[in-house]
Design a protein around this motif. Sequence first.
Motif, PDB file in Angstrom:
ATOM      1  N   SER A  66       0.835  -1.208   0.000  1.00 54.84           N
ATOM      2  CA  SER A  66       0.000   0.000   0.000  1.00 54.84           C
ATOM      3  C   SER A  66       0.864   1.249   0.000  1.00 54.84           C
ATOM      4  O   SER A  66       0.412   2.319  -0.422  1.00 54.84           O
ATOM      5  N   TRP A  67       2.112   1.137   0.486  1.00 52.23           N
ATOM      6  CA  TRP A  67       2.976   2.306   0.700  1.00 52.23           C
ATOM      7  C   TRP A  67       4.245   2.313  -0.133  1.00 52.23           C
ATOM      8  O   TRP A  67       4.879   3.348  -0.277  1.00 52.23           O
ATOM      9  N   ILE A  68       4.668   1.156  -0.642  1.00 52.13           N
ATOM     10  CA  ILE A  68       5.903   1.081  -1.416  1.00 52.13           C
ATOM     11  C   ILE A  68       5.664   0.269  -2.676  1.00 52.13           C
ATOM     12  O   ILE A  68       4.700  -0.474  -2.781  1.00 52.13           O
ATOM     13  N   SER A  69       6.587   0.425  -3.631  1.00 53.34           N
ATOM     14  CA  SER A  69       6.469  -0.289  -4.893  1.00 53.34           C
ATOM     15  C   SER A  69       7.769  -1.052  -5.163  1.00 53.34           C
ATOM     16  O   SER A  69       8.832  -0.687  -4.665  1.00 53.34           O
ATOM     17  N   THR A  70       7.644  -2.118  -5.933  1.00 55.95           N
ATOM     18  CA  THR A  70       8.801  -2.874  -6.394  1.00 55.95           C
ATOM     19  C   THR A  70       8.648  -3.097  -7.897  1.00 55.95           C
ATOM     20  O   THR A  70       7.527  -3.100  -8.415  1.00 55.95           O
ATOM     21  N   PRO A  71       9.753  -3.265  -8.611  1.00 52.93           N
ATOM     22  CA  PRO A  71       9.661  -3.354 -10.077  1.00 52.93           C
ATOM     23  C   PRO A  71       8.705  -4.436 -10.576  1.00 52.93           C
ATOM     24  O   PRO A  71       7.964  -4.214 -11.532  1.00 52.93           O
ATOM     25  N   GLY A  72       8.699  -5.591  -9.939  1.00 53.35           N
ATOM     26  CA  GLY A  72       7.878  -6.685 -10.441  1.00 53.35           C
ATOM     27  C   GLY A  72       6.452  -6.707  -9.950  1.00 53.35           C
ATOM     28  O   GLY A  72       5.631  -7.488 -10.435  1.00 53.35           O
ATOM     29  N   LEU A  73       6.134  -5.847  -8.966  1.00 52.78           N
ATOM     30  CA  LEU A  73       4.777  -5.838  -8.397  1.00 52.78           C
ATOM     31  C   LEU A  73       4.205  -4.427  -8.334  1.00 52.78           C
ATOM     32  O   LEU A  73       3.399  -4.114  -7.467  1.00 52.78           O
ATOM     33  N   ALA A  74       4.608  -3.586  -9.261  1.00 55.52           N
ATOM     34  CA  ALA A  74       4.191  -2.181  -9.212  1.00 55.52           C
ATOM     35  C   ALA A  74       2.696  -2.009  -9.451  1.00 55.52           C
ATOM     36  O   ALA A  74       2.040  -1.190  -8.807  1.00 55.52           O
ATOM     37  N   ALA A  75       2.131  -2.771 -10.387  1.00 56.01           N
ATOM     38  CA  ALA A  75       0.696  -2.658 -10.642  1.00 56.01           C
ATOM     39  C   ALA A  75      -0.099  -3.161  -9.441  1.00 56.01           C
ATOM     40  O   ALA A  75      -1.104  -2.559  -9.044  1.00 56.01           O
ATOM     41  N   TYR A  76       0.350  -4.263  -8.855  1.00 57.02           N
ATOM     42  CA  TYR A  76      -0.289  -4.765  -7.632  1.00 57.02           C
ATOM     43  C   TYR A  76      -0.217  -3.719  -6.529  1.00 57.02           C
ATOM     44  O   TYR A  76      -1.210  -3.474  -5.819  1.00 57.02           O
ATOM     45  N   ALA A  77       0.940  -3.088  -6.368  1.00 55.98           N
ATOM     46  CA  ALA A  77       1.097  -2.059  -5.335  1.00 55.98           C
ATOM     47  C   ALA A  77       0.120  -0.906  -5.556  1.00 55.98           C
ATOM     48  O   ALA A  77      -0.449  -0.367  -4.600  1.00 55.98           O
ATOM     49  N   ALA A  78      -0.088  -0.539  -6.799  1.00 57.85           N
ATOM     50  CA  ALA A  78      -1.029   0.544  -7.096  1.00 57.85           C
ATOM     51  C   ALA A  78      -2.440   0.176  -6.647  1.00 57.85           C
ATOM     52  O   ALA A  78      -3.179   1.006  -6.102  1.00 57.85           O
ATOM     53  N   THR A  79      -2.822  -1.090  -6.841  1.00 55.38           N
ATOM     54  CA  THR A  79      -4.167  -1.499  -6.423  1.00 55.38           C
ATOM     55  C   THR A  79      -4.277  -1.541  -4.902  1.00 55.38           C
ATOM     56  O   THR A  79      -5.326  -1.228  -4.345  1.00 55.38           O
ATOM     57  N   LYS A  80      -3.197  -1.913  -4.219  1.00 48.86           N
ATOM     58  CA  LYS A  80      -3.240  -1.956  -2.764  1.00 48.86           C
ATOM     59  C   LYS A  80      -3.220  -0.557  -2.171  1.00 48.86           C
ATOM     60  O   LYS A  80      -3.798  -0.318  -1.102  1.00 48.86           O
TER      61      LYS A  80
END
Length: 237
Positions: free
Chosen positions: A133-147
């Motif tokens: 919900s607060w940070i992003s990683t290269p392989g899960l950036a779209a998932y992070a945006a949804t969280k």
Amino acid sequence: MKLDNAIVLVTGANRGLGEEFARQALARGARKVYAGARDPSTVALPGVVPVRLDINDAAQVRDAAAACADATLVINNAGIASPGSLLDEDSIAAMRRMMDTNVYGMLRVSQAFAPVLAANRGGAFLNVLSVASWISTPGLAAYAATKSAAWSVNNGLRIALKQQGTQVLGLHVGFVDTELTRGIDLPKLAPAEVVARAYAALEEGKSEVLIDELSQNVKRGLSQEPGIYLDVVQRPT
């Protein structure tokens, strides 16, 4: 909110974290546990009531709210994750699929069950979020945006439901050892540990629970200069 004598609905309860939420609810004295799953035949946990529930299907959500009209706790656990870069050709389609489940699905269930909880003296929602919900990683950036979006929805629901006396607990955690994280070579928490800490926070009346040290450190780092979210979080080796 206390688990003893509660009537619980868990979405995505046929495996992983959802199944553990259902198992521990029974162990903590819940009077009834509804186990929501797209295919109820995949629910194998003894003692629960399987419920057909695809959170992306508005009709099924309405039917579940009618069938589970005695619910006092709703756990929005169902979620999906698709790895990939934001620059991938199919990243928008992948993000749309995740938004449908991780954000709109959670909101759809919450809208349907808010009147149910109001009729049952307030009750609670427990929404499974993420350190993403607060940070992003290269392989899960779209998932992070949804969280990130789900976190905002969670906070909006808390405000909207305050007047009817419904507790809204947001759960933030790093990687949990479930099928969802299979293939990710990073430290993971056991589902039993995550659920035990989540239920303890629920019973203490909290609005937010940071399950692991990673989530706690990231939350503190949001106000740092530079903010921790400006780069990939480095894990100690």
